[in-house]
Scaffold this motif. Structure first.
Motif, PDB file in Angstrom:
ATOM      1  N   LEU A  80      36.555  38.422  42.848  1.00 58.00           N
ATOM      2  CA  LEU A  80      37.590  38.131  41.855  1.00 58.00           C
ATOM      3  C   LEU A  80      37.002  37.754  40.493  1.00 58.00           C
ATOM      4  N   ILE A  85      36.881  42.802  38.125  1.00 54.35           N
ATOM      5  CA  ILE A  85      38.247  42.254  38.083  1.00 54.35           C
ATOM      6  C   ILE A  85      38.397  41.278  36.918  1.00 54.35           C
ATOM      7  N   LEU A 140      43.215  43.735  39.463  1.00 54.12           N
ATOM      8  CA  LEU A 140      43.062  43.846  40.906  1.00 54.12           C
ATOM      9  C   LEU A 140      43.610  45.180  41.413  1.00 54.12           C
TER      10      LEU A 140
END
Length: 346
Positions: A80, A85, A140
């Motif tokens: 993440l 991302i 994402l």
């Protein structure tokens, strides 16, 4: 004189009579724990965060069995904040956002099934949380399209952004506070007992001072037969032993380690109860009486349940140094309940 070993029955009796205080201490600890929890909650209220939770479905590519095992809580939290991302999200957010700040605001969770990913964003401003949530979501979904192990990553549930709930009272804090306070009370009771400075029994007098115990008195009289029995028996023993002492010595000097307070109280008690001829007893004044009277012996007065051993031994040794003789000791103000538990009265 014997100085080794622990009287386990005496320790048990001590715990029994201190149980109400231990319970009060435990309740006080619970109140303190919940109070501290409330203070923390009030401090948190000053910087109450907005929280966004968004759930995504991860559709893995056919045959991507290894990818299903690879992507978990730890993996997703690392992925993440990667350039793939977070880096792309920062391009959308612009220069007004700091990457490290945004990184600290986002977390990823796989609650049970690896196909369901929850992204949480926390921040002090509603608009900021909303912008970051949208930017991370877009990045994402794009990540799912570019990686071979995924067919698609898409949003399935987007909860409303709300302020974080701050609990004002938690049972955990109260329980932990009570537990710690109770354990502290148990430890201090055992520590105080094991130090051996507190006198509880006539045997303790002999054990620590080396002189015989002539008897004991009680702080109060109980109406129950089982307590009256032991009190009457101890009173009879004390009366007989003091009478024997009076017959052997014309003058008995009472000493204590409380500037005469405990000795005077004992003298008044034997006068009121008529246990022995009080004319033979006199409280020894350590400040004035330095010359030992002829035919006089000393009787140490030791109160029950007080930290007293070192002080009374010091007084006994001082009397001996000045030529006096300590023939015994008296345990005063004993707790009948403690004594009943110790002797196993039913």
């Amino acid at each position: 004189m014997e100085k080794t070993g622990i009287d386990s029955r005496a320790l048990f009796a001590t715990y029994m009579i201190t149980l109400p205080r231990l319970l009060i201490l435990t309740m006080a600890g619970a109140v303190l724990g919940s109070g501290l929890s409330l203070i923390v909650a009030l401090l948190q209220m000053q910087e109450r965060c907005y929280v966004s939770e968004t759930e995504y479905y991860i559709k893995f590519a056919a045959g991507a069995l290894e990818a299903k095992h690879h992507y978990n809580d730890f993996t997703w939290n690392d992925v993440l904040v990667s350039d793939s991302i977070l880096g792309r999200a920062m391009e959308q957010l612009g220069d007004q956002y700091d990457r490290s700040q945004v990184q600290n605001m986002i977390t990823a969770d796989i609650l049970s099934d690896v196909r369901y990913l929850t992204i949480t964003v926390r921040g002090l401003e509603f608009a900021q949380v909303e912008e970051i949530k949208n930017a991370i979501g877009t990045a994402l979904e794009s990540f799912g399209e570019t990686k071979d192990e995924f067919d698609q990553i898409y949003k399935i549930d987007d909860l409303e952004i709300v302020q974080e709930d701050v609990p004002f009272f938690t049972w955990r804090a109260a329980f932990l506070g009570g537990l710690l306070a109770g354990l502290l009370g148990i430890f201090l009771t055992a520590f105080r007992f094991c130090m051996g400075s507190v006198i509880y029994t006539k045997r303790d007098i002999t054990r620590y001072t080396g002189v015989p115990a002539y008897g004991m008195t009680f702080v109060a009289r109980y109406k129950k037969n089982k307590f009256q029995t032991i009190q009457n028996r101890q009173r009879k023993m004390l009366c007989e032993n003091l009478q024997m002492l009076v017959e052997a010595h014309s003058k008995i000097m009472l000493i204590d380690a409380s500037d005469g307070e405990e000795a005077m109280a004992f003298l008044e008690e034997i006068q009121n109860l008529g246990i022995a001829d009080s004319a033979h007893f006199q409280v020894y004044n350590t400040k004035k009486s330095r010359v030992m009277q002829q035919n006089a012996v000393f009787l140490a007065v030791i109160p029950f349940g007080k930290t007293y051993r070192e002080r009374i031994i010091d007084e006994i040794e001082n009397v001996q140094l000045q030529g006096g003789k300590t023939v015994g000791g008296i345990l005063t103000k004993a707790d009948a309940l403690w004594t009943g538990i110790y002797y196993g009265l039913k």
